[in-house]
Write a protein that holds these residues in place. Structure first.
Motif, PDB file in Angstrom:
ATOM      1  N   ARG A 172       7.195  92.658  63.285  1.00 24.57           N
ATOM      2  CA  ARG A 172       5.755  92.547  63.476  1.00 24.57           C
ATOM      3  C   ARG A 172       5.494  91.294  64.304  1.00 24.57           C
ATOM      4  O   ARG A 172       5.995  90.211  63.984  1.00 24.57           O
ATOM      5  CB  ARG A 172       5.027  92.462  62.133  1.00 24.57           C
ATOM      6  N   THR A 263      -8.514 108.504  58.210  1.00 21.86           N
ATOM      7  CA  THR A 263      -7.690 107.632  57.366  1.00 21.86           C
ATOM      8  C   THR A 263      -7.266 108.365  56.108  1.00 21.86           C
ATOM      9  O   THR A 263      -6.095 108.292  55.693  1.00 21.86           O
ATOM     10  CB  THR A 263      -8.482 106.362  57.004  1.00 21.86           C
ATOM     11  N   GLN A 267      -3.369 109.201  55.113  1.00 28.69           N
ATOM     12  CA  GLN A 267      -2.803 108.596  53.908  1.00 28.69           C
ATOM     13  C   GLN A 267      -1.943 109.571  53.106  1.00 28.69           C
ATOM     14  O   GLN A 267      -1.040 109.134  52.367  1.00 28.69           O
ATOM     15  CB  GLN A 267      -3.930 108.040  53.032  1.00 28.69           C
ATOM     16  N   ALA A 294      -7.438  99.842  58.658  1.00 30.57           N
ATOM     17  CA  ALA A 294      -7.031 100.743  57.577  1.00 30.57           C
ATOM     18  C   ALA A 294      -6.465 102.043  58.135  1.00 30.57           C
ATOM     19  O   ALA A 294      -5.486 102.593  57.595  1.00 30.57           O
ATOM     20  CB  ALA A 294      -8.219 101.024  56.663  1.00 30.57           C
ATOM     21  N   ASP A 297      -3.046 101.291  59.422  1.00 32.72           N
ATOM     22  CA  ASP A 297      -2.186 101.113  58.249  1.00 32.72           C
ATOM     23  C   ASP A 297      -1.724 102.466  57.708  1.00 32.72           C
ATOM     24  O   ASP A 297      -0.571 102.624  57.273  1.00 32.72           O
ATOM     25  CB  ASP A 297      -2.966 100.344  57.181  1.00 32.72           C
ATOM     26  N   GLY A 303       3.151 101.013  56.631  1.00 31.51           N
ATOM     27  CA  GLY A 303       1.866 100.353  56.777  1.00 31.51           C
ATOM     28  C   GLY A 303       1.976  99.049  57.554  1.00 31.51           C
ATOM     29  O   GLY A 303       3.044  98.683  58.055  1.00 31.51           O
ATOM     30  N   LEU A 304       0.869  98.334  57.654  1.00 30.21           N
ATOM     31  CA  LEU A 304       0.880  97.073  58.395  1.00 30.21           C
ATOM     32  C   LEU A 304       1.671  95.986  57.671  1.00 30.21           C
ATOM     33  O   LEU A 304       2.117  95.022  58.301  1.00 30.21           O
ATOM     34  CB  LEU A 304      -0.560  96.594  58.628  1.00 30.21           C
ATOM     35  N   LYS A 305       1.875  96.149  56.372  1.00 25.52           N
ATOM     36  CA  LYS A 305       2.616  95.128  55.631  1.00 25.52           C
ATOM     37  C   LYS A 305       4.112  95.216  55.872  1.00 25.52           C
ATOM     38  O   LYS A 305       4.767  94.198  56.139  1.00 25.52           O
ATOM     39  CB  LYS A 305       2.321  95.262  54.134  1.00 25.52           C
ATOM     40  N   LEU A 334      -5.742  93.105  55.122  1.00 30.13           N
ATOM     41  CA  LEU A 334      -5.183  93.631  56.371  1.00 30.13           C
ATOM     42  C   LEU A 334      -5.314  92.620  57.498  1.00 30.13           C
ATOM     43  O   LEU A 334      -4.383  92.432  58.294  1.00 30.13           O
ATOM     44  CB  LEU A 334      -5.880  94.945  56.740  1.00 30.13           C
TER      45      LEU A 334
END
Length: 505
Positions: A172, A263, A267, A294, A297, A303-305, A334
């Motif tokens: 990232r 979204t 998901q 979101a 993500d 996801g973004l994490k 986020l």
């Protein structure tokens, strides 16, 4: 000015190309380079000999010489009369060809200035003097078109190379830089390299701006990046929902609802349906609403994490008004993931002339980064009085801009929003029919393309007329001016209120 091009080169359907190793490659119109070099010679002679000297007032003409091909294509960039190809070189001497081009230059002068006499001819001594002046120090303009840079990566600065190295080392990464620093170029290049390293990886390439999204889609298709799904943010929304948004919709609530639905759909996607990598260009345009983060993500594995993403942005180009309501806790988390990522900075400005780069830096109260090294004409400014904006624009176009630039090279940008431009509701400007800018369509003779700084983000034009610069009082005002100024590659004309125009000087 004779611009000589060797090898196989041509123009088809309004698009220029050359053939290298058996493959066609798109290139910028080479006639623009001939014209740029001609302008530099004229300005050089004006500086050394004086603006009103015989040497500086001689009629100037440009022509393309294709030594290795018979050039039969039709192109608006270069009339047939100013093209010399292999067939003509085979049957005429250079002196005969030059004589023909001089006749064409004289005819052009008479067409453009029917009420003027031809300038007095230079003497042999003056012509020899010009030859002596041109030989030692003349620096011709480099061709730094966005197309050539995007398709070939002609050259990369040390900071850009460092950014590519960091991309390899970080799952990232935020890459930040000013206008013309090559962020879009790097975004596309990271997709190329990822596909080469992992041929079956699913890559999402997105931005907010519709025109830039269409450009990214075109580049990805042209280069055969079949595992890259490129497009604007809302094009990705459409793909997830399986339908196309209402083209006539303007209510923000309509688009927020579509983002929310998309979204929710993403998901519950199976893992294999999601992207292995997200590459986001012009990311600052996606910071105005946590729901956009979101959605990203949701479409990214991990996801973004925990997923892999590379985010390119210039925070000075944020034009959205500040949110009056703080994001939810999930939204703030986020944003924290985004801002907490390692950062690479790209600094050098490859797009703008030194004059335009300095103007962009000045409006933000900063010193200009190292630039392209290309010197262009001075930035032209004019002040308008309240209620006289359109009349001032009309006068500048008629008496200044169109004497220096061809209408095909100009985009008029308003700092105001759509429908609020000083020319809103007008069919023509300076005798040219006004049409919205659309990069997917070729220029139509007799028209003048228009847009706003909001819609034109991520785009560029050889010449920009920046209109409706009412104020530089707030940071948002300065950012809008910064975006508009930095869209011009070579020539920039600004119409501003008296206070704003004075601040630009």
């Amino acid at each position: 000015m004779l611009e000589v091009k060797g090898g196989e080169i041509g123009c088809q359907g309004g698009r220029w190309y050359r053939v290298r190793k058996g493959h066609r490659e798109s290139i910028a119109p080479p006639f623009y380079q001939a014209r740029d070099n001609s302008y530099e010679i004229r300005e050089y002679l004006e500086r050394l000999c004086g603006r009103e000297s015989v040497e500086a007032r001689m009629p100037f003409n440009q022509a393309m010489v294709f030594t290795d091909v018979d050039f039969n294509a039709q192109t608006f960039e270069c009339p047939k009369e100013r093209i010399v190809d292999r067939a003509e070189l085979a049957v005429h001497t250079l002196a005969e060809i030059v004589s023909r081009l001089l006749d064409d230059g004289e005819a052009r002068f008479r067409r453009h200035f029917p009420d003027r006499e031809l300038p007095a001819p230079a003497t042999d001594a003056q012509l020899l003097g010009v030859a002596q002046l041109l030989r030692p120090d003349l620096r011709l303009t480099s061709n730094l078109s966005a197309t050539d840079m995007d398709l070939e990566l002609i050259r990369l600065s040390a900071s850009q190379l460092n950014a590519l190295d960091l991309v390899k080392k970080n799952k990232r990464l935020r890459i930040t830089g000013g206008p013309g620093s090559g962020k879009t170029l790097l975004a596309v290049e990271t997709c190329r390299r990822e596909r080469a390293a992992t041929p079956y990886a699913k890559i999402g390439l997105l931005c907010f701006n519709r025109h830039l999204g269409a450009h990214l889609t075109d580049v990805s298709a042209r280069e055969g990046l079949t595992t890259v799904r490129a497009g604007s943010f809302y094009a990705h929304i459409d793909q997830v929902l399986g339908d196309v948004s209402d083209a006539a919709a303007t209510d923000p609530a309509y688009f927020r609802a579509r983002v929310q639905r998309a979204t929710e759909v993403a998901q519950v996607w199976p893992l294999e349906a999601k992207f292995d990598l997200l590459v986001i260009d012009e990311g600052q345009d996606l910071r105005d609403d946590a729901s956009k983060l979101a959605f990203m993500d949701a479409i990214l594995k991990g996801g973004l994490k925990d997923g892999r993403w590379w985010w390119f942005e210039d925070l000075d180009q944020i034009l959205s008004p500040e949110e009056s309501v703080l994001p939810s806790a999930a939204g703030q988390a986020l944003f924290a993931l985004l801002d907490g990522a390692p950062e690479a900075v790209v600094e050098r400005n490859w797009r703008n002339t030194e004059q335009i780069a300095r103007a962009a830096a000045k409006v933000m109260g900063r010193s200009a980064h190292e630039g392209s090294g290309i010197s262009g004409p001075a930035v032209t400014t004019a002040a308008y009085q309240p209620g006289k904006e359109h009349a001032t624009l009309e006068a500048m176009m008629k008496h200044v801009v169109l004497h220096q630039q061809g209408p095909e090279d100009i985009v008029v940008l308003s700092v105001r929003g759509a429908g609020k431009e000083c020319y809103a509701g007008q069919a023509t400007l300076a005798g040219l029919r006004l049409v919205p800018f659309d990069p997917s369509r070729p220029y139509v003779p007799g028209t003048l393309r228009t847009s706003t700084v909001f819609k034109f983000k991520g785009m560029e034009s050889y010449a920009v007329v920046l209109a409706d610069l009412d104020s530089l009082a707030t940071e948002r005002d300065r950012r809008k001016a910064y975006v508009g100024i930095s869209r011009a590659k070579y020539a920039l004309y600004i119409l501003a209120s008296p206070a704003a125009e004075q601040a630009l000087r």
